[in-house]
Write a protein that holds these residues in place. Structure first.
Motif, PDB file in Angstrom:
ATOM      1  N   ALA A 295      -0.605  13.579   1.262  1.00  0.00           N
ATOM      2  CA  ALA A 295      -0.134  12.482   0.826  1.00  0.00           C
ATOM      3  C   ALA A 295      -0.618  11.242   1.490  1.00  0.00           C
ATOM      4  O   ALA A 295      -0.995  10.088   0.715  1.00  0.00           O
ATOM      5  CB  ALA A 295       1.337  12.341   0.836  1.00  0.00           C
ATOM      6  N   ASN A 296      -0.784  11.342   2.568  1.00  0.00           N
ATOM      7  CA  ASN A 296      -1.434  10.054   3.310  1.00  0.00           C
ATOM      8  C   ASN A 296      -2.741   9.950   2.843  1.00  0.00           C
ATOM      9  O   ASN A 296      -3.178   8.750   2.573  1.00  0.00           O
ATOM     10  CB  ASN A 296      -1.202  10.680   4.782  1.00  0.00           C
ATOM     11  N   ASP A 297      -3.391  10.903   2.766  1.00  0.00           N
ATOM     12  CA  ASP A 297      -4.912  10.586   2.340  1.00  0.00           C
ATOM     13  C   ASP A 297      -5.135  10.124   0.852  1.00  0.00           C
ATOM     14  O   ASP A 297      -5.873   9.169   0.766  1.00  0.00           O
ATOM     15  CB  ASP A 297      -5.794  11.969   2.483  1.00  0.00           C
ATOM     16  N   PHE A 298      -4.131  10.595   0.143  1.00  0.00           N
ATOM     17  CA  PHE A 298      -4.269   9.911  -1.279  1.00  0.00           C
ATOM     18  C   PHE A 298      -3.943   8.588  -1.263  1.00  0.00           C
ATOM     19  O   PHE A 298      -4.608   7.939  -1.928  1.00  0.00           O
ATOM     20  CB  PHE A 298      -3.001  10.939  -1.928  1.00  0.00           C
ATOM     21  N   HIS A 299      -2.650   8.141  -0.618  1.00  0.00           N
ATOM     22  CA  HIS A 299      -2.580   6.708  -0.664  1.00  0.00           C
ATOM     23  C   HIS A 299      -3.588   5.882   0.195  1.00  0.00           C
ATOM     24  O   HIS A 299      -3.934   4.647  -0.304  1.00  0.00           O
ATOM     25  CB  HIS A 299      -0.951   6.685  -0.373  1.00  0.00           C
ATOM     26  N   TRP A 300      -3.784   6.254   1.114  1.00  0.00           N
ATOM     27  CA  TRP A 300      -4.989   5.672   1.980  1.00  0.00           C
ATOM     28  C   TRP A 300      -6.225   5.416   1.126  1.00  0.00           C
ATOM     29  O   TRP A 300      -6.654   4.049   1.114  1.00  0.00           O
ATOM     30  CB  TRP A 300      -5.387   6.512   3.247  1.00  0.00           C
ATOM     31  N   GLN A 304      -7.838   1.713   0.175  1.00  0.00           N
ATOM     32  CA  GLN A 304      -8.962   1.713   0.722  1.00  0.00           C
ATOM     33  C   GLN A 304      -9.894   1.016  -0.447  1.00  0.00           C
ATOM     34  O   GLN A 304     -10.629   0.070  -0.237  1.00  0.00           O
ATOM     35  CB  GLN A 304      -9.790   2.611   1.461  1.00  0.00           C
ATOM     36  N   THR A 305      -9.625   1.662  -1.642  1.00  0.00           N
ATOM     37  CA  THR A 305     -10.396   1.283  -2.675  1.00  0.00           C
ATOM     38  C   THR A 305     -10.026  -0.244  -3.271  1.00  0.00           C
ATOM     39  O   THR A 305     -10.815  -0.936  -3.572  1.00  0.00           O
ATOM     40  CB  THR A 305     -10.091   2.165  -3.904  1.00  0.00           C
ATOM     41  N   MET A 306      -8.656  -0.465  -3.088  1.00  0.00           N
ATOM     42  CA  MET A 306      -8.228  -1.769  -3.247  1.00  0.00           C
ATOM     43  C   MET A 306      -8.719  -2.834  -2.472  1.00  0.00           C
ATOM     44  O   MET A 306      -9.301  -3.985  -2.779  1.00  0.00           O
ATOM     45  CB  MET A 306      -6.669  -1.788  -3.254  1.00  0.00           C
ATOM     46  N   LYS A 315     -11.118  -3.253  -8.313  1.00  0.00           N
ATOM     47  CA  LYS A 315     -10.561  -3.160  -9.730  1.00  0.00           C
ATOM     48  C   LYS A 315     -10.018  -1.819  -9.918  1.00  0.00           C
ATOM     49  O   LYS A 315      -8.698  -1.677 -10.327  1.00  0.00           O
ATOM     50  CB  LYS A 315     -11.504  -3.613 -10.666  1.00  0.00           C
ATOM     51  N   ARG A 316     -10.644  -0.608  -9.780  1.00  0.00           N
ATOM     52  CA  ARG A 316     -10.221   0.474  -9.860  1.00  0.00           C
ATOM     53  C   ARG A 316      -8.940   0.718  -9.053  1.00  0.00           C
ATOM     54  O   ARG A 316      -7.902   1.412  -9.417  1.00  0.00           O
ATOM     55  CB  ARG A 316     -11.411   1.355  -9.765  1.00  0.00           C
ATOM     56  N   GLY A 317      -9.113   0.301  -7.633  1.00  0.00           N
ATOM     57  CA  GLY A 317      -8.000   0.738  -6.745  1.00  0.00           C
ATOM     58  C   GLY A 317      -6.823   0.070  -7.295  1.00  0.00           C
ATOM     59  O   GLY A 317      -5.634   0.876  -7.178  1.00  0.00           O
ATOM     60  N   PHE A 318      -6.995  -1.285  -7.480  1.00  0.00           N
ATOM     61  CA  PHE A 318      -5.721  -1.874  -8.197  1.00  0.00           C
ATOM     62  C   PHE A 318      -5.169  -1.205  -9.546  1.00  0.00           C
ATOM     63  O   PHE A 318      -3.754  -0.849  -9.740  1.00  0.00           O
ATOM     64  CB  PHE A 318      -5.979  -3.574  -8.476  1.00  0.00           C
ATOM     65  N   GLN A 319      -5.770  -0.833 -10.412  1.00  0.00           N
ATOM     66  CA  GLN A 319      -5.552   0.078 -11.343  1.00  0.00           C
ATOM     67  C   GLN A 319      -4.754   1.252 -11.136  1.00  0.00           C
ATOM     68  O   GLN A 319      -3.902   1.501 -11.819  1.00  0.00           O
ATOM     69  CB  GLN A 319      -6.794   0.353 -12.132  1.00  0.00           C
ATOM     70  N   TRP A 320      -5.382   2.067 -10.166  1.00  0.00           N
ATOM     71  CA  TRP A 320      -4.547   3.334  -9.764  1.00  0.00           C
ATOM     72  C   TRP A 320      -3.341   3.071  -8.936  1.00  0.00           C
ATOM     73  O   TRP A 320      -2.444   3.822  -9.164  1.00  0.00           O
ATOM     74  CB  TRP A 320      -5.432   3.904  -8.621  1.00  0.00           C
ATOM     75  N   GLN A 321      -3.393   2.084  -8.237  1.00  0.00           N
ATOM     76  CA  GLN A 321      -1.934   1.586  -7.583  1.00  0.00           C
ATOM     77  C   GLN A 321      -0.933   1.220  -8.892  1.00  0.00           C
ATOM     78  O   GLN A 321       0.282   1.881  -8.903  1.00  0.00           O
ATOM     79  CB  GLN A 321      -2.126   0.363  -6.743  1.00  0.00           C
ATOM     80  N   ASN A 322      -1.515   0.736  -9.916  1.00  0.00           N
ATOM     81  CA  ASN A 322      -0.739   0.267 -11.043  1.00  0.00           C
ATOM     82  C   ASN A 322      -0.166   1.630 -11.821  1.00  0.00           C
ATOM     83  O   ASN A 322       0.766   1.713 -12.025  1.00  0.00           O
ATOM     84  CB  ASN A 322      -1.237  -0.531 -11.921  1.00  0.00           C
TER      85      ASN A 322
END
Ligand code: F6P
Ligand code: MG
Length: 444
Positions: A295-300, A304-306, A315-322
């Motif tokens: 889980a930690n790697d996934f969210h990290w 990092q992408t954001m 942009k992708r990082g923000f999209q994934w968070q959303n």
């Protein structure tokens, strides 16, 4: 396990001197353990800063336990029960009894005599025990450094991939069904080849992606030994109810670093193109096989992408968070993924997980270890059907995306295996070849 009684082939094991299983247990696993010990030792001052003397003691104790484990492995000592009392400890200890029953009373379950799949998984669980018995450092991920490094070293490839997805999305409205299936195929193959980048096969050495994953696709095509991607696509299309999106695709993740990014990009494409409504990601609940996603790697990785200094990547990082925020994506872990069972045992031994997978329209299994568990890590003839090797594991339409790093391979044409052996004797373990294999319990 019932499979053994049904007369399926034997499990791969280090009993066969010189086999890949033997070499893994003799050479690669001790190397991995030595690196783990070294990592803990190098973090001594960090443990001291955070926990004072207790941190230093924890470091010493954990190293003592790991050195003992290394010695047990090198001298082929009997496998012993877990003592950490964690949630899954009883089921590991029961599994040891099962193995003992299968092997008979003549010899104890041990590193070089018992199934490779079992003892290799057991080593990672014992590493977890060594840290969990030392509470000040029980959350320390002994493989974290390698995973983050492999992410950073793949930055260029990640940027290329994010730019590629941006281009697809820009033209999304004009996309014909053919074009959609073409893009799907490309991203499926990128996720497939992302599996080259695991750190366990290289015993922790750098294995990151440095060239453009899109440019590489055409030249990699001949190395895909079985390509059922057409069936994967048809299955998705047939799951669309009355022109609506497919409800859910599950991705059983494998490695962090570049491979995880390729999986996230595939998942992003499925959702952003309107093909699929929800993606369930399945990861590991503790550090596993050096580079597997927790889980930690996934969210990290998403954070990092954001934070990347590249327009399309962030942009992708923000999209994934959303996606996570609105529930289009969700991350799940279950103790079964970090147990040694063949997947044909899932319905009996983890019925809740099996029931969860049954609700998916498609389950994508990433990587080599998942393939070994799908097929029971057995010495199957190469021409045996994938469906036979699954031994009744059929929760939903499923697809394996795997580069070959262990000597089990089914579903080949007659003569294909022999030809490969004469051309490239290490084809099953050198990571150069791959398969996209599909099975559906219902006709596609
Ligand atoms: O240590 C050997 C192994 O189990 C191989 O089968 C494979 O190389 C690796 O570990 C795990 O690979 P993956 O990350 O693709 O599951
Ligand atoms: Mg892995």
């Amino acid at each position: 396990m019932a499979a053994v009684q049904r007369g399926v082939p034997p499990s791969l094991s280090a009993r066969v001197t010189g086999s890949f299983a033997y070499l893994t247990i003799r050479d690669r696993l001790p190397t991995i353990l030595t690196k783990v010990i070294d990592t803990i030792h190098r973090n001594k001052s960090k443990f001291f800063e955070e926990h004072g003397e207790e941190g230093i003691n924890a470091e010493k104790q954990a190293i003592a336990l790991l050195s003992k484990l290394r010695n047990e492995l090198l001298t082929d000592k009997p496998v012993i029960e877990l003592t950490d009392g964690l949630e899954d400890a009883d089921s590991w200890n029961e599994y040891l009894q099962r193995q003992q029953r299968l092997q008979g009373d003549q010899e104890p379950v041990s590193w070089f005599t018992s199934p490779w799949l079992y003892v290799e998984c057991y080593m990672y669980r014992r590493i977890q025990e060594a840290v969990s018995l030392n509470p000040p450092i029980s959350n320390f991920d002994v493989f974290n450094e390698g995973k983050t490094q492999s992410f950073y070293e793949s930055q260029k490839a990640v940027m290329t991939l994010c730019t590629f997805l941006e281009d697809i999305q820009k033209n999304a409205e004009k996309l014909s069904p053919d074009r959609l299936s073409e893009d799907f195929n490309k991203l499926l193959q990128i996720s497939l080849w992302g599996n080259k980048c695991d750190l366990s096969i290289s015993a922790g050495q750098d294995n990151s992606q440095k060239i453009s994953p899109i440019d590489a696709l055409a030249s990699l095509q001949p190395f895909i030994l079985v390509n059922d991607s057409g069936m994967v696509w048809s299955s998705l299309m047939s799951s669309q109810r009355a022109g609506e999106s497919v409800d859910r695709v599950d991705i059983v993740l494998d490695n962090a670093g570049f491979e995880l990014v390729t999986d996230l990009v595939l998942a992003d494409f499925l959702v952003s193109s309107g093909l699929v409504r929800k993606i369930y990601f399945h990861g590991k609940s503790f550090p596993w096989f050096v580079s597997d996603v927790t889980a930690n790697d996934f969210h990290w990785t998403i954070r990092q992408t954001m934070a990347a200094n590249h327009k399309w990547m962030s942009k992708r990082g923000f999209q994934w968070q959303n996606y996570l925020k609105v529930g289009a994506w969700s991350y799940h872990d279950h103790p079964f993924w970090t147990q040694p069972h063949e997947f044909c045992d899932m319905a009996a031994d983890a019925p809740d997980l099996y029931a969860r997978l049954q609700q998916a329209d498609l389950v994508v299994f990433k990587g080599d270890l998942n393939y070994r568990k799908l097929t029971g890590d057995r010495a199957w003839d190469h021409t045996v059907e994938f469906s036979t090797a699954l031994q009744g594991f059929q929760p939903a339409p499923l697809c394996s995306l795997r580069t070959l790093k262990a000597n089990v391979q089914v579903g080949l044409q007659p003569g294909q295996g022999e030809k490969l052996t004469s051309r490239d004797p290490t084809w099953m373990t050198n990571g150069k070849y791959a398969v996209i294999q599909f099975y559906s319990p219902k006709p596609v």
